[in-house]
Enzyme design. Structure first.
Site, PDB file in Angstrom:
ATOM      1  N   GLU A   1      -5.597  17.222  -1.163  1.00  0.00           N
ATOM      2  CA  GLU A   1      -5.832  15.869  -1.894  1.00  0.00           C
ATOM      3  C   GLU A   1      -7.251  15.479  -2.291  1.00  0.00           C
ATOM      4  O   GLU A   1      -7.452  14.502  -3.152  1.00  0.00           O
ATOM      5  CB  GLU A   1      -5.428  14.914  -0.855  1.00  0.00           C
ATOM      6  CG  GLU A   1      -6.380  15.045   0.542  1.00  0.00           C
ATOM      7  CD  GLU A   1      -6.271  13.860   1.454  1.00  0.00           C
ATOM      8  OE1 GLU A   1      -5.726  12.812   1.033  1.00  0.00           O
ATOM      9  OE2 GLU A   1      -6.741  14.090   2.640  1.00  0.00           O
TER      10      GLU A   1
ATOM     11  N   ARG B   1      -5.329  -1.586  11.997  1.00  0.00           N
ATOM     12  CA  ARG B   1      -4.257  -0.901  11.250  1.00  0.00           C
ATOM     13  C   ARG B   1      -3.340  -0.033  12.326  1.00  0.00           C
ATOM     14  O   ARG B   1      -3.868   0.833  12.977  1.00  0.00           O
ATOM     15  CB  ARG B   1      -4.921   0.108  10.278  1.00  0.00           C
ATOM     16  CG  ARG B   1      -5.664  -0.602   9.254  1.00  0.00           C
ATOM     17  CD  ARG B   1      -6.567   0.243   8.349  1.00  0.00           C
ATOM     18  NE  ARG B   1      -7.421   0.802   9.153  1.00  0.00           N
ATOM     19  CZ  ARG B   1      -8.157   2.270   8.947  1.00  0.00           C
ATOM     20  NH1 ARG B   1      -7.589   2.625   8.190  1.00  0.00           N
ATOM     21  NH2 ARG B   1      -8.972   2.531   9.929  1.00  0.00           N
TER      22      ARG B   1
ATOM     23  N   ASN C   1       0.813  -1.329   0.100  1.00  0.00           N
ATOM     24  CA  ASN C   1       0.054   0.139   0.067  1.00  0.00           C
ATOM     25  C   ASN C   1       0.753   1.388  -0.157  1.00  0.00           C
ATOM     26  O   ASN C   1       0.430   2.289  -0.599  1.00  0.00           O
ATOM     27  CB  ASN C   1      -0.760   0.027   1.387  1.00  0.00           C
ATOM     28  CG  ASN C   1      -1.801   1.002   1.345  1.00  0.00           C
ATOM     29  OD1 ASN C   1      -2.880   0.941   1.903  1.00  0.00           O
ATOM     30  ND2 ASN C   1      -1.525   2.343   1.199  1.00  0.00           N
TER      31      ASN C   1
ATOM     32  N   ASP D   1     -10.602   4.453   1.398  1.00  0.00           N
ATOM     33  CA  ASP D   1     -10.789   4.299   2.774  1.00  0.00           C
ATOM     34  C   ASP D   1     -11.057   5.764   3.604  1.00  0.00           C
ATOM     35  O   ASP D   1     -10.321   6.542   3.769  1.00  0.00           O
ATOM     36  CB  ASP D   1      -9.371   3.741   3.271  1.00  0.00           C
ATOM     37  CG  ASP D   1      -8.349   4.363   2.920  1.00  0.00           C
ATOM     38  OD1 ASP D   1      -8.315   5.215   1.859  1.00  0.00           O
ATOM     39  OD2 ASP D   1      -6.996   4.209   3.390  1.00  0.00           O
TER      40      ASP D   1
END
Length: 581
Positions: free
Chosen positions: A512, A281, A207, A316
């Protein structure tokens, strides 16, 4: 589409527990990680797992055990934890050496295509941003990998920016396309060589550039990175060296991320995201832990697996994945995430394009047998995408739900991903998807196409618009043999450049993601604050300025910022015209 899942992909998790994100008891699993993260010493869980050790892991763990043994409940107070971290860790960012791309120069040719002077100046500034986003990993990471969560790669990279200090897989596709427009072919090649190195090491690309990402990937764009580079350089020697590694990555996805669906008596093999990791995570540790509160151990492990799978998708997170309670996504939350239960349109469109591209590579190199093999895989994928994902009544492609054996018909820009990938059997399908898009309600927003039409609070949902989704949609429409589709592509490009440009004027920064409801407003939602930088935003903006620069205008942005004033001006003009008898 109705069918059945032939490969039984959810039979529980067997006797053995699923693994942790990586084996490190510093960064991925264990009591030290749990205590530091749950103490919430930092605003962002990613801070701790990006810190560098100043002593060997065994020494650090032994010191931690000695400290906890003195506490009645074996839990260190926050002040003691802070002292411990200060003694044994350095702050994030110490893994890098100063580096400026040596192939950067002031006047790449694409700038001459941009007619609007304001946009031309802005493009020059975007081109300049590559310098600030360049990173080179220090030799210490290679010499002492046990002291770092950073994954060593041999060549410098352009990173996304903000909290994303390291490389990220799918982000890099749009970054590399931007670098190639900036004529930074050495930097682009170095980044691609890093990814080839990672496939040879792991069998796939993690990732991102941290060991806590070691057991999940992201959408496999490496083949298209190589194509972008080859199209720009025609370097057949590089292509010849890259192909075996591209095939290795392809085998990973087919062997570890595939599922067979039966339709009308025939089995169709497609891909989905399924990451078999059963712990939180590390970079979002407390978010995952709190989400799983009051669940059984089995349900927690299942939830963690689906969160990792959702992270692998790149989305996500999104209500797109919230199908775990068998209800529509309008009545679900992140706890209902079941990413592995969906066969995504965009992943399979990408795999389809990869198969066709690798076939083309082999053909260019004279490898006829291999070209035929991948061409057949492409033909098989075309048929599977049409049979399982295409809805002839609605005129679009939809994610397929392996739990209900039905399509998920909510709007996402990825419902048109096969148009971008050329993964359809007739032009009529692309033209029908254009009409679907027009009727969807997604085009009513002046600042981009939203990621969904549901405001769930997740960042891959309304009101956010993301650069890669805009680019894929615009490119697909631009390549559709229809004047209407091509004009819509330009209109969407103008909208996207408008919102990026306005935000840049307001904040002197690229973001972003952006909010479709605000003129130049950064996006929000999700697990962290909106990030500056920003690699893929810069790359997409440069691509659109390159393709449409002769028509794009900053005046359109100014006009749209003040619609009441524009209407008043128009009214005054009308009133100044003498009335005809």
């Amino acid at each position: 589409m109705n069918g059945s899942v032939v490969l039984v992909f959810l039979l529980g998790f067997g006797v053995n527990a699923l693994p942790s994100p990586c084996d490190s008891e510093i960064y991925c699993t264990g009591e030290l990680l749990r205590q530091v993260q749950t103490a919430k010493l930092f605003d962002d869980d990613k801070h701790y797992v990006d810190m560098k050790l100043t002593a060997a892991p065994d020494v650090v763990l032994e010191a931690f055990r000695n400290l906890t043994s003195r506490e009645r409940n074996r839990v260190l107070p926050p002040a003691t934890l802070r002292e411990f971290l200060h003694k044994f860790f350095d702050d994030p960012g110490t893994e890098f050496e100063p580096w400026t791309p040596t192939d950067w120069h002031e006047k790449p040719r694409f700038l001459s295509k941009i007619k609007d002077p304001d946009l031309h100046g802005w493009a020059e500034e975007l081109h300049l941003l590559w310098k600030s986003l360049g990173r080179k990993i220090s030799a210490n990471v290679s010499d002492h990998p046990e002291l770092h969560s950073m994954i060593y790669i041999p060549n410098p990279v352009i990173v996304p920016g903000g909290r994303f200090r390291e490389f990220y897989y799918w982000d890099s596709y749009w970054i590399i396309n931007g670098l190639l427009l900036s004529e930074m072919t050495d930097t682009a090649r170095g980044m691609i060589e890093n990814f080839l190195y990672l496939v040879d090491r792991y069998g796939f690309i993690p990732n991102g550039g941290r060991i806590y990402y070691e057991r999940r990937s992201q959408p496999p764009f490496l083949t298209l990175m190589v194509k972008s580079y080859y199209d720009a350089t025609k370097d057949k020697d590089f292509l010849m060296k890259a192909i075996p590694t591209l095939e290795k990555e392809y085998r990973f996805w087919m062997q570890n991320r595939s599922v067979a669906v039966e339709m009308r008596g025939q089995k169709w093999v497609l891909n989905h995201h399924r990451v078999e990791v059963g712990e939180p995570r590390p970079e979002s540790y407390t978010d995952d832990l709190e989400l799983a509160e009051e669940l059984s151990p089995e349900a927690k492990e299942k939830l963690y697996m689906e969160l990792h799978s959702g992270a692998e998708s790149g989305w996500d997170f999104s209500s797109r994945w919230f199908v775990g309670n068998g209800q529509s996504s309008s009545r679900t939350t992140l706890r209902d995430i079941y990413t592995s239960a969906l066969v995504p349109t965009d992943l399979n469109a990408l795999m389809c394009l990869n198969e066709r591209t690798v076939a083309g590579f082999h053909e260019a190199l004279g490898n006829k047998a291999e070209a035929m093999q991948y061409h057949q895989a492409y033909v098989n994928r075309l048929a599977a995408v049409q049979e399982v994902l295409w809805d002839p009544e609605k005129g679009a492609w939809f994610d397929y739900n392996l739990l209900t054996n039905r399509s998920e018909v909510a709007f996402y820009p990825t419902n048109l991903a096969p148009v971008w990938a050329g993964c359809f059997n007739s032009t009529d399908m692309a033209l029908r998807s254009l009409q679907y898009l027009k009727a969807s309600g997604a085009l009513q927003y002046p600042n981009g196409v939203p990621t969904s039409l549901k405001d769930s609070g997740q960042q891959w949902d309304l009101p956010n618009a993301w650069p890669p989704l805009q680019q894929l949609l615009i490119q697909g429409l631009s390549e559709t043999p229809s004047e209407e589709a091509q004009e819509l592509a330009f209109e969407l490009a103008q909208r996207w450049i408008r919102t990026n440009w306005l935000a840049y004027i307001k904040y002197e920064a690229m973001f972003e993601k952006y909010d479709v409801n605000g003129d130049g407003k950064p996006g929000g939602g999700g697990e962290y604050e909106v990030q500056l930088g920003f690699g893929w935003s810069n790359g997409v903006a440069l691509q659109l300025l390159d393709e449409f620069g002769d028509r794009l205008t900053s005046a359109a942005a100014a006009l749209s910022v003040f619609p009441p004033l524009a209407l008043v001006s128009m009214l005054l003009i009308v009133l100044s015209v003498p009335l005809q008898p």
